[in-house]
Scaffold this motif. Structure first.
Motif, PDB file in Angstrom:
ATOM      1  N   CYS A  90     119.390  69.065 121.627  1.00  0.00           N
ATOM      2  CA  CYS A  90     120.251  68.385 122.597  1.00  0.00           C
ATOM      3  C   CYS A  90     119.645  68.465 124.004  1.00  0.00           C
ATOM      4  CB  CYS A  90     121.648  69.013 122.598  1.00  0.00           C
ATOM      5  SG  CYS A  90     122.653  68.648 121.144  1.00  0.00           S
ATOM      6  N   GLY A 214     123.985  64.075 122.724  1.00  0.00           N
ATOM      7  CA  GLY A 214     124.626  64.651 121.550  1.00  0.00           C
ATOM      8  C   GLY A 214     125.400  65.925 121.763  1.00  0.00           C
ATOM      9  N   PHE A 215     125.691  66.280 123.011  1.00  0.00           N
ATOM     10  CA  PHE A 215     126.516  67.468 123.243  1.00  0.00           C
ATOM     11  C   PHE A 215     127.942  67.180 122.780  1.00  0.00           C
ATOM     12  CE2 PHE A 215     122.992  68.043 126.124  1.00  0.00           C
ATOM     13  CZ  PHE A 215     122.726  69.404 126.032  1.00  0.00           C
TER      14      PHE A 215
END
Length: 502
Positions: A90, A214-215
């Motif tokens: 990420c 994508g956190f």
């Protein structure tokens, strides 16, 4: 201003022609939202004194919502317990996205903070490099086996702390966000980060990149607001277990008190400085003059570790002063979007007034104004680069942090004398020295009471090199492997081995 009508995104065209959509809401649980009371405040461009837009202001109920989102992400998702390489991926993706959006982010910083594009682009490059560095550390935070004899297995684990509160300053908005977010996220923590009220825009833009990287929702929450309301609520919040602050020493003291009053939060503070920059007789004068420029006039002098006290050995004092003044004469101050500008504006009217007041104080105290000392133009918060000579150590302009393009220059004779002068400060953030003698460089570096010592360079940062201060310049370190100690807690496990059953 209270309104339910202000949009969550506004379209902005920067002075250099770059266009983008600026988020204005509170970023909570992966989404932008209006504040519960609909309250907003205006963001002003310091180089034009014109309103850029408004952003939503977080009050207590909004902070509570952000903390609850973070706590839920920490307790009820796998963010803290999954394979750490996932967190690393990420952060790597975020670093790539920062690079892809570099021109927009640099433009936002110049618009919002007033710094030149030259400085803003440097900030963005350091930001992406630091996220990438933290990604590399994500799967390397480990414990150790402790040999306590054959009757026990003893080992340690480094575990995340939980919900972290992070409060960043206005001088390096994006870069300071990366210094806070990087180690916090790499180690499996979650956060509520408050932007500085005068420069909220780049961190809010970063939120879109966090989602794209994508956190999971709730892992990072970024809100805007004022220190006495939003910041104080974060500092006092019982669910916040770790507090990281960058700003003034006075505010740092207040933060520590609040942390103690609530739940004895772990606290790291990166605070003020009044850093010495020492030029010895054997220094390369031309290079030293350029490093003095970087040391004090970079980022319009709004740098906590600025080399704001220059000490020059007597043998080259006159020659160095001529070279320094010549370098300043070639330094362009003005429109931050002009590609040839080095020094942009100060960040706010408040900071402009503070700096001009210190210049008046210096004159009244009897210091010699060698150059500068004036505001430039009638619009925008611009100040001429300023040098004071004929100073003594008890003058306020020598002792107190000005946080602007103002420097004092003092003559010295011996190494012992300059060490005493340099260490005569309540601060201890950084120092610089210029010499061609490696023995002198090592000896003086060892004797200076400062968290960072630059030799034949200044304001020269690297993601792997820790940064932080002695004395009233703070607690803890940013960057380097030391930063990860701030965001983990050590658990010791000791297992009794029953040899009879073996």
């Amino acid at each position: 201003m209270v309104t339910d009508e202000y949009p969550l995104t506004v379209h902005i065209k920067l002075p250099n022609g770059v266009e983008y959509d600026q988020p204005t809401g509170l970023f909570i649980n992966g989404e932008f939202t209006k504040s519960k009371q609909g309250k907003t405040f205006e963001v002003v461009s310091p180089s034009t004194e014109e309103i850029v837009c408004s952003v939503y202001e977080a009050l207590e109920e909004d902070v509570n919502a952000a903390v609850d989102a973070a706590e839920n992400a920490f307790k009820n998702t796998e963010w803290a317990t999954q394979d750490p390489s996932v967190r690393g991926r990420c952060l790597l993706k975020l670093a790539d996205l920062v690079e892809q959006h570099a021109e927009v982010l640099a433009g936002i910083e110049s618009l919002d903070n007033g710094k030149s594009l030259f400085c803003s682009r440097g900030d963005v490059a350091l930001c992406s490099a630091y996220f990438r560095s933290c990604a590399g550390y994500a799967d390397k935070v480990d414990g150790r086996i402790i040999d306590t004899g054959s009757n026990h297995l003893s080992y340690t684990r480094r575990e995340p702390i939980g919900v972290c509160g992070q409060i960043i300053p206005w001088n390096f908005p994006l870069l300071m966000a990366s210094w806070k977010l990087g180690p916090c996220l790499a180690t499996g923590n979650v956060t509520v980060l408050k932007t500085a009220e005068s420069t909220p825009l780049s961190a809010l833009y970063l939120c879109n990149l966090l989602n794209e990287a994508g956190f999971p929702p709730g892992v990072v929450n970024i809100i805007s607001g004022f220190g006495k309301t939003t910041g104080d609520v974060i500092a006092l919040h019982p669910k916040v277990r770790k507090l990281a602050f960058t700003g003034s020493t006075a505010t740092g003291r207040h933060i520590m008190k609040r942390a103690a009053e609530s739940n004895l939060k772990k606290v790291t503070l990166e605070l003020g400085g009044k850093s010495p920059n020492i030029i010895f007789n054997d220094a390369d004068i031309a290079k030293a003059a350029q490093n003095m420029i970087i040391g004090i006039f970079y980022n319009s002098g709004e740098v906590c570790c600025a080399g704001s006290r220059i000490y020059c050995q007597s043998g080259i004092y006159d020659e160095l002063l001529v070279e320094f003044k010549k370098a300043i004469a070639n330094l362009k101050v003005g429109d931050p979007f002009d590609e040839t500008t080095f020094q942009g504006s100060q960040t706010s009217q408040l900071q402009l007034d503070r700096i001009l007041n210190y210049i008046d104080v210096g004159k009244k105290e009897g210091a010699q104004l060698i150059t500068g000392g004036e505001r430039i133009g009638g619009k925008g918060y611009f100040i001429k680069p300023t040098i004071f000579g004929n100073v003594h150590e008890e003058m306020r302009i020598v002792k107190e942090e000005i946080f602007g393009p103002v420097v004092t220059i003092t003559k010295f004779e011996t190494v012992d004398e300059v060490i005493e002068l340099a260490n005569n400060s309540e601060y201890g953030l950084a120092a610089g020295l210029h010499t061609e003698d490696i023995n002198k460089a090592i000896d003086v570096s060892n004797r200076l009471k400062a968290g960072t010592v630059w030799v034949n360079t200044y304001n020269d940062f690297h993601s792997s090199v820790p940064f932080g201060g002695y004395a009233q310049s703070g607690i803890g370190r940013e960057m380097g492997i030391e930063a990860f100690d701030n965001y983990t807690q050590v658990k010791a496990v000791r297992i009794k081995i029953d040899k009879k059953k073996a």
